[in-house]
Design a protein around this motif. Structure first.
Motif, PDB file in Angstrom:
ATOM      1  N   LEU A  22      29.673  42.259  32.762  1.00 26.28           N
ATOM      2  CA  LEU A  22      30.961  42.862  33.055  1.00 26.28           C
ATOM      3  C   LEU A  22      31.552  42.248  34.319  1.00 26.28           C
ATOM      4  CD1 LEU A  22      30.112  46.626  32.424  1.00 26.28           C
ATOM      5  CD2 LEU A  22      31.065  44.975  30.818  1.00 26.28           C
ATOM      6  N   ALA A  23      32.801  41.859  34.228  1.00 23.09           N
ATOM      7  CA  ALA A  23      33.498  41.301  35.397  1.00 23.09           C
ATOM      8  C   ALA A  23      34.743  42.123  35.667  1.00 23.09           C
ATOM      9  CB  ALA A  23      33.881  39.845  35.145  1.00 23.09           C
ATOM     10  N   GLU A  24      34.930  42.491  36.909  1.00 22.64           N
ATOM     11  CA  GLU A  24      36.122  43.254  37.282  1.00 22.64           C
ATOM     12  C   GLU A  24      37.319  42.318  37.337  1.00 22.64           C
ATOM     13  OE1 GLU A  24      34.447  46.847  40.081  1.00 22.64           O
ATOM     14  OE2 GLU A  24      34.504  44.813  40.906  1.00 22.64           O
ATOM     15  N   THR A  25      38.449  42.829  36.878  1.00 19.67           N
ATOM     16  CA  THR A  25      39.694  42.063  36.950  1.00 19.67           C
ATOM     17  C   THR A  25      40.626  42.746  37.941  1.00 19.67           C
ATOM     18  OG1 THR A  25      39.548  41.252  34.683  1.00 19.67           O
ATOM     19  CG2 THR A  25      41.728  41.252  35.698  1.00 19.67           C
ATOM     20  N   TYR A  26      41.115  41.966  38.919  1.00 18.96           N
ATOM     21  CA  TYR A  26      42.002  42.488  39.940  1.00 18.96           C
ATOM     22  C   TYR A  26      43.404  41.911  39.750  1.00 18.96           C
ATOM     23  CZ  TYR A  26      37.676  43.838  42.286  1.00 18.96           C
ATOM     24  OH  TYR A  26      36.463  44.391  42.587  1.00 18.96           O
ATOM     25  N   THR A  27      44.402  42.760  39.932  1.00 21.14           N
ATOM     26  CA  THR A  27      45.784  42.287  39.850  1.00 21.14           C
ATOM     27  C   THR A  27      46.174  41.631  41.174  1.00 21.14           C
ATOM     28  OG1 THR A  27      46.573  44.476  40.554  1.00 21.14           O
ATOM     29  CG2 THR A  27      46.493  44.036  38.181  1.00 21.14           C
ATOM     30  N   VAL A  28      46.820  40.474  41.083  1.00 26.09           N
ATOM     31  CA  VAL A  28      47.225  39.716  42.263  1.00 26.09           C
ATOM     32  C   VAL A  28      48.748  39.598  42.277  1.00 26.09           C
ATOM     33  CG1 VAL A  28      47.014  37.557  43.544  1.00 26.09           C
ATOM     34  CG2 VAL A  28      45.089  38.374  42.150  1.00 26.09           C
ATOM     35  N   ILE A  57      38.421  31.045  43.846  1.00 28.05           N
ATOM     36  CA  ILE A  57      37.727  32.081  44.608  1.00 28.05           C
ATOM     37  C   ILE A  57      37.139  33.127  43.672  1.00 28.05           C
ATOM     38  CG2 ILE A  57      38.092  34.030  46.195  1.00 28.05           C
ATOM     39  CD1 ILE A  57      40.134  32.242  47.676  1.00 28.05           C
ATOM     40  N   ALA A  58      37.952  33.568  42.712  1.00 26.34           N
ATOM     41  CA  ALA A  58      37.499  34.587  41.761  1.00 26.34           C
ATOM     42  C   ALA A  58      36.301  34.095  40.956  1.00 26.34           C
ATOM     43  CB  ALA A  58      38.647  34.970  40.836  1.00 26.34           C
ATOM     44  N   LYS A  59      36.375  32.860  40.491  1.00 27.16           N
ATOM     45  CA  LYS A  59      35.269  32.301  39.707  1.00 27.16           C
ATOM     46  C   LYS A  59      34.003  32.218  40.537  1.00 27.16           C
ATOM     47  CE  LYS A  59      33.981  28.287  36.894  1.00 27.16           C
ATOM     48  NZ  LYS A  59      34.419  26.961  36.372  1.00 27.16           N
ATOM     49  N   ALA A  60      34.140  31.780  41.791  1.00 31.55           N
ATOM     50  CA  ALA A  60      32.978  31.644  42.667  1.00 31.55           C
ATOM     51  C   ALA A  60      32.370  32.997  43.024  1.00 31.55           C
ATOM     52  CB  ALA A  60      33.371  30.901  43.943  1.00 31.55           C
ATOM     53  N   ALA A  61      33.226  34.026  43.116  1.00 33.11           N
ATOM     54  CA  ALA A  61      32.751  35.360  43.519  1.00 33.11           C
ATOM     55  C   ALA A  61      32.401  36.256  42.334  1.00 33.11           C
ATOM     56  CB  ALA A  61      33.800  36.041  44.386  1.00 33.11           C
ATOM     57  N   GLY A  62      32.690  35.795  41.113  1.00 34.00           N
ATOM     58  CA  GLY A  62      32.281  36.555  39.934  1.00 34.00           C
ATOM     59  C   GLY A  62      33.222  37.653  39.502  1.00 34.00           C
ATOM     60  N   ILE A  86      45.468  42.895  45.109  1.00 31.50           N
ATOM     61  CA  ILE A  86      45.477  41.778  46.050  1.00 31.50           C
ATOM     62  C   ILE A  86      46.903  41.253  46.148  1.00 31.50           C
ATOM     63  CG2 ILE A  86      44.642  39.416  46.473  1.00 31.50           C
ATOM     64  CD1 ILE A  86      42.227  40.147  44.630  1.00 31.50           C
ATOM     65  N   ILE A  87      47.317  40.802  47.328  1.00 35.64           N
ATOM     66  CA  ILE A  87      48.567  40.052  47.426  1.00 35.64           C
ATOM     67  C   ILE A  87      48.261  38.724  48.108  1.00 35.64           C
ATOM     68  CG2 ILE A  87      50.245  41.927  47.301  1.00 35.64           C
ATOM     69  CD1 ILE A  87      50.340  42.030  50.329  1.00 35.64           C
ATOM     70  N   MET A  88      48.766  37.651  47.501  1.00 35.13           N
ATOM     71  CA  MET A  88      48.549  36.288  47.997  1.00 35.13           C
ATOM     72  C   MET A  88      49.836  35.529  47.743  1.00 35.13           C
ATOM     73  SD  MET A  88      45.603  33.594  46.899  1.00 35.13           S
ATOM     74  CE  MET A  88      45.209  32.140  47.853  1.00 35.13           C
ATOM     75  N   ALA A 226      33.549  35.792  50.392  1.00 30.82           N
ATOM     76  CA  ALA A 226      32.367  35.111  49.852  1.00 30.82           C
ATOM     77  C   ALA A 226      32.787  33.987  48.907  1.00 30.82           C
ATOM     78  CB  ALA A 226      31.465  36.108  49.127  1.00 30.82           C
ATOM     79  N   GLY A 227      33.784  34.272  48.066  1.00 27.39           N
ATOM     80  CA  GLY A 227      34.279  33.253  47.152  1.00 27.39           C
ATOM     81  C   GLY A 227      34.940  32.106  47.886  1.00 27.39           C
ATOM     82  N   LEU A 228      35.732  32.424  48.915  1.00 22.01           N
ATOM     83  CA  LEU A 228      36.406  31.387  49.699  1.00 22.01           C
ATOM     84  C   LEU A 228      35.384  30.490  50.393  1.00 22.01           C
ATOM     85  CD1 LEU A 228      38.973  30.133  50.882  1.00 22.01           C
ATOM     86  CD2 LEU A 228      38.955  31.902  52.643  1.00 22.01           C
ATOM     87  N   ASP A 229      34.342  31.080  50.953  1.00 24.00           N
ATOM     88  CA  ASP A 229      33.296  30.297  51.613  1.00 24.00           C
ATOM     89  C   ASP A 229      32.665  29.302  50.637  1.00 24.00           C
ATOM     90  OD1 ASP A 229      33.643  31.528  54.056  1.00 24.00           O
ATOM     91  OD2 ASP A 229      31.984  32.940  53.799  1.00 24.00           O
ATOM     92  N   LYS A 230      32.394  29.749  49.424  1.00 24.01           N
ATOM     93  CA  LYS A 230      31.767  28.885  48.416  1.00 24.01           C
ATOM     94  C   LYS A 230      32.696  27.749  48.006  1.00 24.01           C
ATOM     95  CE  LYS A 230      28.757  32.435  46.389  1.00 24.01           C
ATOM     96  NZ  LYS A 230      28.471  33.248  45.172  1.00 24.01           N
ATOM     97  N   VAL A 231      33.980  28.072  47.842  1.00 29.29           N
ATOM     98  CA  VAL A 231      34.950  27.066  47.413  1.00 29.29           C
ATOM     99  C   VAL A 231      35.133  25.996  48.497  1.00 29.29           C
ATOM    100  CG1 VAL A 231      37.385  26.711  46.847  1.00 29.29           C
ATOM    101  CG2 VAL A 231      36.142  28.607  45.826  1.00 29.29           C
ATOM    102  N   ILE A 232      35.118  26.411  49.762  1.00 31.83           N
ATOM    103  CA  ILE A 232      35.230  25.444  50.864  1.00 31.83           C
ATOM    104  C   ILE A 232      33.976  24.585  50.951  1.00 31.83           C
ATOM    105  CG2 ILE A 232      35.352  25.201  53.374  1.00 31.83           C
ATOM    106  CD1 ILE A 232      37.150  27.697  53.400  1.00 31.83           C
TER     107      ILE A 232
END
Length: 254
Positions: A22-28, A57-62, A86-88, A226-232
């Motif tokens: 199961l993966a959570e989906t967040y609205t951005v 980021i999402a892929k890296a963080a699951g 989330i807002i980006m 955590a996802g951003l750290d992995k992507v960098i």
């Protein structure tokens, strides 16, 4: 619960049992008028640097993300009310904004830039002794213009988005426009016939963009960081940066 989460089930059936991930989906929430960070294709698909980075980021963080075109005016209210998780949207991290949202680690180094018509060359904002200046309402450019001319100055023309501000400059309704370097430099590079002058006021400090969530939602911010750290660390951030800006990515603060 304020987070609007969609659970996506991926099940592999083994004999009489099944295993589901199961993966959570967040609205951005992201504004579609901020090239090259986020904008719509003719097919109404949201694309851009922010979109590519958030997906990575999402892929890296699951987790999964669903992007929703959200006008800049009121974008912070959407995350506060729970309409967005989330807002980006090229959001500059400021102390004032930290009072209402929680930010991720910085993901983009930025500063403000001034665009002027071909016949108007300046070294700093204070050199503009006359004429109106276009900014996006509530943006870092608005803050810079308000600091120089006064928040209530009639010389400041405020617009809902960057394309409207740039169109006003194109039409000669203002003598200058102030905005983020990533957006304005991208615009100038893709519109060489406009012959705009680009100026960085030495008083404009370096700034950083951050990803924002509802105040107090530390669990989601931790996932994003955590996802951003992995992507960098993997080099993927640099590849995304080069795709949209044509240069190596600058080092971000830890």
């Amino acid at each position: 619960m304020f987070l609007k989460k969609v659970l996506l089930a991926s099940c592999a059936v083994l004999a009489l049992t099944s295993t589901c991930v199961l993966a959570e989906t967040y609205t951005v929430g992201t504004g579609a008028t901020y090239r090259p960070f986020e904008y719509e294709t003719p097919q109404k698909e949201l694309v851009g640097f922010d979109v590519d980075l958030m997906k990575a980021i999402a892929k890296a963080a699951g987790f999964e993300v669903k992007f929703i075109n959200t006008p800049w005016e009121g974008i912070f209210a959407t995350v506060d009310k729970g309409d967005r998780d989330i807002i980006m949207s090229g959001i500059t991290i400021t102390d004032k904004r930290k009072e209402t949202v929680d930010f991720s680690k910085p993901y983009f180094l930025a500063h403000q830039l001034i665009l002027t018509q071909e016949g108007t060359k300046i070294d700093k904002l204070s050199d503009l002794k006359k004429g109106n200046v276009a900014v996006v309402n509530g943006s870092a450019g608005d803050v810079a213009a308000s600091t120089e001319f006064g928040k209530g100055s009639t010389r400041i023309r405020r617009f809902d988005n960057t394309p409207l501000a740039l169109e006003e400059l194109n039409q000669g309704g203002v003598v200058a426009a102030i905005g983020d370097v990533g957006v304005l430099a991208f615009y100038v590079r893709n519109n060489p016939d406009k012959h705009f002058n680009m100026t960085r006021d030495p008083n404009f400090v370096e700034q950083y963009f951050g990803i924002a969530v509802k105040k107090g939602n530390t669990a989601l911010i931790d996932k994003i960081n955590a996802g951003l750290d992995k992507v960098i660390a993997s080099g993927e951030y640099n590849e995304i940066y080069k795709k949209w800006f044509g240069t190596e990515a600058p080092k971000l603060p830890d």
